[in-house]
Every structure is written in C-alpha cells, then in structure tokens.
Design a protein around this motif. Structure first.
Motif, PDB file in Angstrom:
ATOM      1  N   GLY A  99      24.679  35.702  29.449  1.00  0.00           N
ATOM      2  CA  GLY A  99      25.557  36.148  30.524  1.00  0.00           C
ATOM      3  C   GLY A  99      26.651  37.060  29.991  1.00  0.00           C
ATOM      4  N   HIS A 100      27.319  37.764  30.904  1.00  0.00           N
ATOM      5  CA  HIS A 100      28.326  38.733  30.487  1.00  0.00           C
ATOM      6  C   HIS A 100      29.707  38.442  31.064  1.00  0.00           C
ATOM      7  CE1 HIS A 100      27.211  40.162  34.493  1.00  0.00           C
ATOM      8  NE2 HIS A 100      28.366  40.805  34.526  1.00  0.00           N
ATOM      9  N   ARG A 101      29.826  37.353  31.833  1.00  0.00           N
ATOM     10  CA  ARG A 101      31.083  37.116  32.528  1.00  0.00           C
ATOM     11  C   ARG A 101      32.081  36.320  31.670  1.00  0.00           C
ATOM     12  NH1 ARG A 101      29.453  34.889  38.377  1.00  0.00           N
ATOM     13  NH2 ARG A 101      28.299  33.386  37.106  1.00  0.00           N
ATOM     14  N   SER A 102      33.351  36.520  31.967  1.00  0.00           N
ATOM     15  CA  SER A 102      34.432  35.797  31.292  1.00  0.00           C
ATOM     16  C   SER A 102      35.618  35.750  32.234  1.00  0.00           C
ATOM     17  CB  SER A 102      34.814  36.484  29.975  1.00  0.00           C
ATOM     18  OG  SER A 102      35.285  37.802  30.218  1.00  0.00           O
ATOM     19  N   VAL A 103      36.635  34.972  31.865  1.00  0.00           N
ATOM     20  CA  VAL A 103      37.878  34.877  32.624  1.00  0.00           C
ATOM     21  C   VAL A 103      39.039  35.140  31.670  1.00  0.00           C
ATOM     22  CG1 VAL A 103      39.413  33.358  33.946  1.00  0.00           C
ATOM     23  CG2 VAL A 103      36.925  33.246  34.310  1.00  0.00           C
ATOM     24  N   LEU A 104      39.992  35.933  32.120  1.00  0.00           N
ATOM     25  CA  LEU A 104      41.173  36.233  31.314  1.00  0.00           C
ATOM     26  C   LEU A 104      42.423  35.840  32.087  1.00  0.00           C
ATOM     27  CD1 LEU A 104      42.667  37.450  28.890  1.00  0.00           C
ATOM     28  CD2 LEU A 104      42.484  39.687  30.018  1.00  0.00           C
ATOM     29  N   LEU A 105      43.174  34.870  31.556  1.00  0.00           N
ATOM     30  CA  LEU A 105      44.448  34.456  32.127  1.00  0.00           C
ATOM     31  C   LEU A 105      45.563  35.175  31.372  1.00  0.00           C
ATOM     32  CD1 LEU A 105      46.257  32.603  33.895  1.00  0.00           C
ATOM     33  CD2 LEU A 105      46.070  30.882  32.067  1.00  0.00           C
ATOM     34  N   VAL A 106      46.324  35.993  32.081  1.00  0.00           N
ATOM     35  CA  VAL A 106      47.452  36.724  31.504  1.00  0.00           C
ATOM     36  C   VAL A 106      48.736  36.015  31.911  1.00  0.00           C
ATOM     37  CG1 VAL A 106      48.716  38.911  31.481  1.00  0.00           C
ATOM     38  CG2 VAL A 106      46.205  38.914  31.559  1.00  0.00           C
ATOM     39  N   LEU A 107      49.485  35.526  30.925  1.00  0.00           N
ATOM     40  CA  LEU A 107      50.750  34.848  31.178  1.00  0.00           C
ATOM     41  C   LEU A 107      51.891  35.747  30.721  1.00  0.00           C
ATOM     42  CD1 LEU A 107      49.858  31.274  29.881  1.00  0.00           C
ATOM     43  CD2 LEU A 107      49.999  32.007  32.270  1.00  0.00           C
ATOM     44  N   GLN A 108      52.746  36.104  31.655  1.00  0.00           N
ATOM     45  CA  GLN A 108      53.855  36.994  31.348  1.00  0.00           C
ATOM     46  C   GLN A 108      55.137  36.356  31.874  1.00  0.00           C
ATOM     47  OE1 GLN A 108      52.866  39.989  29.657  1.00  0.00           O
ATOM     48  NE2 GLN A 108      55.035  39.926  29.109  1.00  0.00           N
ATOM     49  N   GLY A 109      56.219  36.465  31.108  1.00  0.00           N
ATOM     50  CA  GLY A 109      57.482  35.899  31.552  1.00  0.00           C
ATOM     51  C   GLY A 109      58.546  36.031  30.486  1.00  0.00           C
ATOM     52  N   MET A 110      59.795  35.875  30.891  1.00  0.00           N
ATOM     53  CA  MET A 110      60.913  35.914  29.964  1.00  0.00           C
ATOM     54  C   MET A 110      60.847  34.697  29.036  1.00  0.00           C
ATOM     55  SD  MET A 110      62.901  38.619  30.608  1.00  0.00           S
ATOM     56  CE  MET A 110      64.595  38.226  30.129  1.00  0.00           C
ATOM     57  N   ASP A 158      35.217  37.065  24.747  1.00  0.00           N
ATOM     58  CA  ASP A 158      33.788  37.328  24.688  1.00  0.00           C
ATOM     59  C   ASP A 158      33.113  36.725  25.924  1.00  0.00           C
ATOM     60  OD1 ASP A 158      33.778  38.629  22.164  1.00  0.00           O
ATOM     61  OD2 ASP A 158      33.940  36.685  21.167  1.00  0.00           O
ATOM     62  N   PRO A 159      31.881  37.140  26.228  1.00  0.00           N
ATOM     63  CA  PRO A 159      31.171  36.543  27.363  1.00  0.00           C
ATOM     64  C   PRO A 159      31.129  35.026  27.257  1.00  0.00           C
ATOM     65  CG  PRO A 159      29.984  38.467  26.579  1.00  0.00           C
ATOM     66  CD  PRO A 159      31.093  38.209  25.587  1.00  0.00           C
ATOM     67  N   GLY A 160      31.416  34.368  28.358  1.00  0.00           N
ATOM     68  CA  GLY A 160      31.386  32.918  28.386  1.00  0.00           C
ATOM     69  C   GLY A 160      32.707  32.245  28.058  1.00  0.00           C
ATOM     70  N   TYR A 161      33.691  33.012  27.678  1.00  0.00           N
ATOM     71  CA  TYR A 161      34.958  32.433  27.232  1.00  0.00           C
ATOM     72  C   TYR A 161      36.053  32.545  28.289  1.00  0.00           C
ATOM     73  CZ  TYR A 161      33.463  31.649  22.422  1.00  0.00           C
ATOM     74  OH  TYR A 161      32.820  31.185  21.292  1.00  0.00           O
ATOM     75  N   LEU A 162      36.973  31.601  28.198  1.00  0.00           N
ATOM     76  CA  LEU A 162      38.223  31.661  28.944  1.00  0.00           C
ATOM     77  C   LEU A 162      39.266  32.216  27.979  1.00  0.00           C
ATOM     78  CD1 LEU A 162      40.260  31.006  31.192  1.00  0.00           C
ATOM     79  CD2 LEU A 162      40.268  28.629  30.399  1.00  0.00           C
ATOM     80  N   GLY A 163      39.713  33.429  28.222  1.00  0.00           N
ATOM     81  CA  GLY A 163      40.721  34.050  27.383  1.00  0.00           C
ATOM     82  C   GLY A 163      42.112  33.794  27.938  1.00  0.00           C
ATOM     83  N   VAL A 164      43.077  33.640  27.038  1.00  0.00           N
ATOM     84  CA  VAL A 164      44.465  33.434  27.445  1.00  0.00           C
ATOM     85  C   VAL A 164      45.345  34.382  26.646  1.00  0.00           C
ATOM     86  CG1 VAL A 164      46.370  31.799  27.675  1.00  0.00           C
ATOM     87  CG2 VAL A 164      44.003  30.988  27.890  1.00  0.00           C
ATOM     88  N   PHE A 165      46.109  35.185  27.344  1.00  0.00           N
ATOM     89  CA  PHE A 165      47.096  36.068  26.711  1.00  0.00           C
ATOM     90  C   PHE A 165      48.489  35.499  26.962  1.00  0.00           C
ATOM     91  CE2 PHE A 165      44.652  40.400  26.837  1.00  0.00           C
ATOM     92  CZ  PHE A 165      43.763  39.908  25.903  1.00  0.00           C
ATOM     93  N   ASP A 166      49.160  35.105  25.899  1.00  0.00           N
ATOM     94  CA  ASP A 166      50.556  34.689  25.959  1.00  0.00           C
ATOM     95  C   ASP A 166      51.380  35.928  25.653  1.00  0.00           C
ATOM     96  OD1 ASP A 166      53.111  33.734  25.515  1.00  0.00           O
ATOM     97  OD2 ASP A 166      52.459  31.964  24.413  1.00  0.00           O
ATOM     98  N   GLU A 203      35.026  45.417  36.223  1.00  0.00           N
ATOM     99  CA  GLU A 203      33.702  46.024  36.376  1.00  0.00           C
ATOM    100  C   GLU A 203      32.725  45.496  35.331  1.00  0.00           C
ATOM    101  OE1 GLU A 203      30.857  48.606  38.123  1.00  0.00           O
ATOM    102  OE2 GLU A 203      32.846  47.976  38.803  1.00  0.00           O
ATOM    103  N   ALA A 204      33.235  45.189  34.147  1.00  0.00           N
ATOM    104  CA  ALA A 204      32.383  44.708  33.055  1.00  0.00           C
ATOM    105  C   ALA A 204      32.116  43.208  33.122  1.00  0.00           C
ATOM    106  CB  ALA A 204      33.030  45.053  31.710  1.00  0.00           C
ATOM    107  N   GLY A 205      32.757  42.498  34.077  1.00  0.00           N
ATOM    108  CA  GLY A 205      32.452  41.084  34.248  1.00  0.00           C
ATOM    109  C   GLY A 205      33.567  40.113  33.919  1.00  0.00           C
ATOM    110  N   THR A 206      34.771  40.612  33.676  1.00  0.00           N
ATOM    111  CA  THR A 206      35.900  39.733  33.378  1.00  0.00           C
ATOM    112  C   THR A 206      36.766  39.542  34.620  1.00  0.00           C
ATOM    113  OG1 THR A 206      35.985  40.408  31.049  1.00  0.00           O
ATOM    114  CG2 THR A 206      37.981  39.431  31.965  1.00  0.00           C
ATOM    115  N   THR A 207      36.962  38.303  35.010  1.00  0.00           N
ATOM    116  CA  THR A 207      37.892  37.982  36.087  1.00  0.00           C
ATOM    117  C   THR A 207      39.299  37.926  35.492  1.00  0.00           C
ATOM    118  OG1 THR A 207      36.243  36.707  37.316  1.00  0.00           O
ATOM    119  CG2 THR A 207      38.571  36.276  37.808  1.00  0.00           C
ATOM    120  N   VAL A 208      40.192  38.745  36.003  1.00  0.00           N
ATOM    121  CA  VAL A 208      41.548  38.827  35.452  1.00  0.00           C
ATOM    122  C   VAL A 208      42.510  38.088  36.376  1.00  0.00           C
ATOM    123  CG1 VAL A 208      43.406  40.363  34.711  1.00  0.00           C
ATOM    124  CG2 VAL A 208      41.007  41.050  34.383  1.00  0.00           C
TER     125      VAL A 208
END
Length: 316
Positions: A99-110, A158-166, A203-208
């Motif tokens: 599969g090619h899908r993934s999820v990216l959680l972007v956390l932004q804050g002071m 990568d595909p299949g992963y839950l990514g987290v950006f702090d 478009e490439a399969g990542t839910t942001v």
C-alpha cells in the motif's frame, strides 16, 4: 522518498483560493459522522478553522464541541486506545503489503502548548513500531544549504506509517518571519509553496492532519514557572522561551497569517484551545481517529493459500 518527490506536480493554489467552504465541510463531515460520546458537535467540525478565523478573539480555555467533565474526557481518551491501535496496525499492514497510504499529524504551537504531551498521551496509545516521529529544531548547517522543505521531505512517513511532526515546515513562516531570519519576500512566497507541497502529499496518499495548539499568555507563564520551580522539569526549560514570549504579539500575527494562508480543503487547520491539557489530548485523539477511520482500512488479503499452509503446519 520517491512517493513524495517534487516531480509529482500538483497545481499550487493561492491563499485567496484555498479557504475551506463551511457548507461543503459540514456536508462531507456528516456523510460518515461517527461521533464519540460526550461531543455535542463532531470534533472535526468544532475544531476546524473557519473562514475568517480570528486568533485575537480565540478562547484558549474553551472546550469547543465538548460539554462533559474532564474525567469523562480522560475516560474517553483511554477508551480510544483499542480502536486507534487496531486502525494503526491495519495501516501498517497495508503498507507492508504494497500500500501507499500514510497519515501525518502536524503539531504546531508556542512553547508549553502541550505538543509533547500529545505525543505521549495520544500517539503513545499505538504501537511505536508503526510511528515515525520527528521534532524540528533550529536547522543544521547541512539543512540550511537546502530549500526549507528539504529536511521536511526527508522526515515524511513511509507507506503504512503514522508520522508525527513536533513543529514542522511552518517554523519557516513563523520563527523565520518573527526573528527576521529571511527577507519578507522569501517567507511570503512560502505560503503558496507549502500549499503546493501539502497538496502533493495528499495526492500521493498521505492524509495530513494539521493541529495548531493555542495556549494563553497567562497559562504559558504558569507552565514556564513550573519548569523553573521543579528540578525534574529543568530539562524542559529553554531561556529562549522567554525571548519568544517577549515577542508574543508578533508570533500571534504570524500564526494568524499562517492559518489564513494555508487553510486548504485538502489540508485544513484544526485550532485547538490548549489551556486545558486534558481537552487538547482528547481532541487530538479524535482528529487522528477520524483520519484513520476515513481511510476505511481493512486487513490485506493473504498472498498465499491458507489451507495449504495449514496442512504444511500440521505435518511440520
């Protein structure tokens, strides 16, 4: 990573074109609303930054969409563990199966907004082997030699992963703007570059899932004081936190602009009041859960004959 290469062009949209239409947002949300108990309004609606969002009047102590107690919110967060874990495992299995899908959680804050607590209490509910977590600090010498998105691309899940950006690529329109690290024409151009980049990811399969955590000036002061007064929290304290606090109005203006200019249909902003840590945590858990549910994940079919393998097992 090949799936996110800059060659897969998606037309950029200007900030005037990307603000989300509330009516279409509600219609899409209701189509598959699976509201958790305790929410008067689905979190994806209650927390999504609306057209005309005004940070100056945003109540950082509020609990939008939630009218129950803290204890009930904490119980709900615990109750989410099994479903979050299973859906994340299904995503991981899909990635391992081509599969090619993934999820990216972007956390932004002071500083002190609770990004680390979200990672511990929400992302900590799932299997760590399926999580790719990155904290973005001051760019290294190598990173400064490249475009501001270079280091972001290298950290994408990568595909299949839950990514987290702090913290994330938004530092380059927040810190870079407030501290005047680059000329105005440079950070000004970055809003449309970010919109094009995020559209490319989707478009490439990542839910942001973009979450802006907003803490009040008074609450931030209390949390910084706690870090100074408790020796076991000294490691969390950075003298630079005070420097950023002294530039609070400039940072609020920068956050306002970032949300206005990058609140797109494919990658909308969710604005979460963060004075109540318990609310911010249950709110983000709902947003991650919603993103995983919308993928409609199943289990990959076996690429072998199950009956044959059972017979082989019996005779082994």
């Amino acid at each position: 990573m090949g799936k996110h290469s800059s060659g897969s062009a998606v037309p950029a949209r200007t900030s005037d074109e990307v603000l989300v239409d509330p009516a279409s947002r509600r219609a899409r949300g209701k189509a598959d609303d699976k509201r958790s108990p305790g929410w008067d309004v689905p979190p994806v609606e209650a927390l999504r930054a609306p057209r005309g969002f005004d940070l100056a009047t945003f109540d950082r102590a509020a609990t939008p969409g939630w009218s129950q107690s803290r204890k009930q919110a904490e119980r709900l967060l615990d109750a989410h563990a099994d479903e979050l874990s299973e859906l994340q495992e299904r995503l991981f299995a899909e990635g391992r199966s081509g599969g090619h899908r993934s999820v990216l959680l972007v956390l932004q804050g002071m500083d002190t907004a609770g990004k680390g607590g979200i990672v511990r209490h929400v992302i900590g509910l799932v299997d760590p082997q399926g999580v790719q977590h990155t904290s973005f600090g001051v760019p290294t010498a190598e990173e400064r030699e490249h475009d501001f998105l270079w280091r972001i691309r290298r950290a994408l899940p990568d595909p299949g992963y839950l990514g987290v950006f702090d913290r994330s690529h938004y530092e380059d329109v927040l810190v870079a703007r407030v501290d005047e690290l680059v000329p105005p024409d440079v950070w000004e151009a970055r809003y449309d570059q970010i919109n094009a980049f995020e559209a490319e990811l989707v478009e490439a399969g990542t839910t942001v899932v973009k979450v802006a955590l907003f803490v009040s000036l008074d609450e931030q002061k209390a949390r910084l004081r706690e870090r100074l007064e408790r020796p076991e929290k000294h490691w969390k304290y950075n003298p630079g936190d005070i420097d950023a606090r002294l530039r609070w109005p400039a940072y609020q203006e920068a956050y306002q602009a970032a949300i206005e200019r990058t609140n797109t249909e494919v990658a909308p902003w969710y604005v979460v009041p963060a004075d109540a840590k318990w609310f911010a945590r249950v709110a983000v858990s709902e947003l991650v859960l919603d993103a995983l549910r919308r993928l409609d994940l199943g289990w990959p079919p076996a690429d072998f004959d199950v009956a044959t393998e059972l017979r082989r097992l019996e005779s082994a």
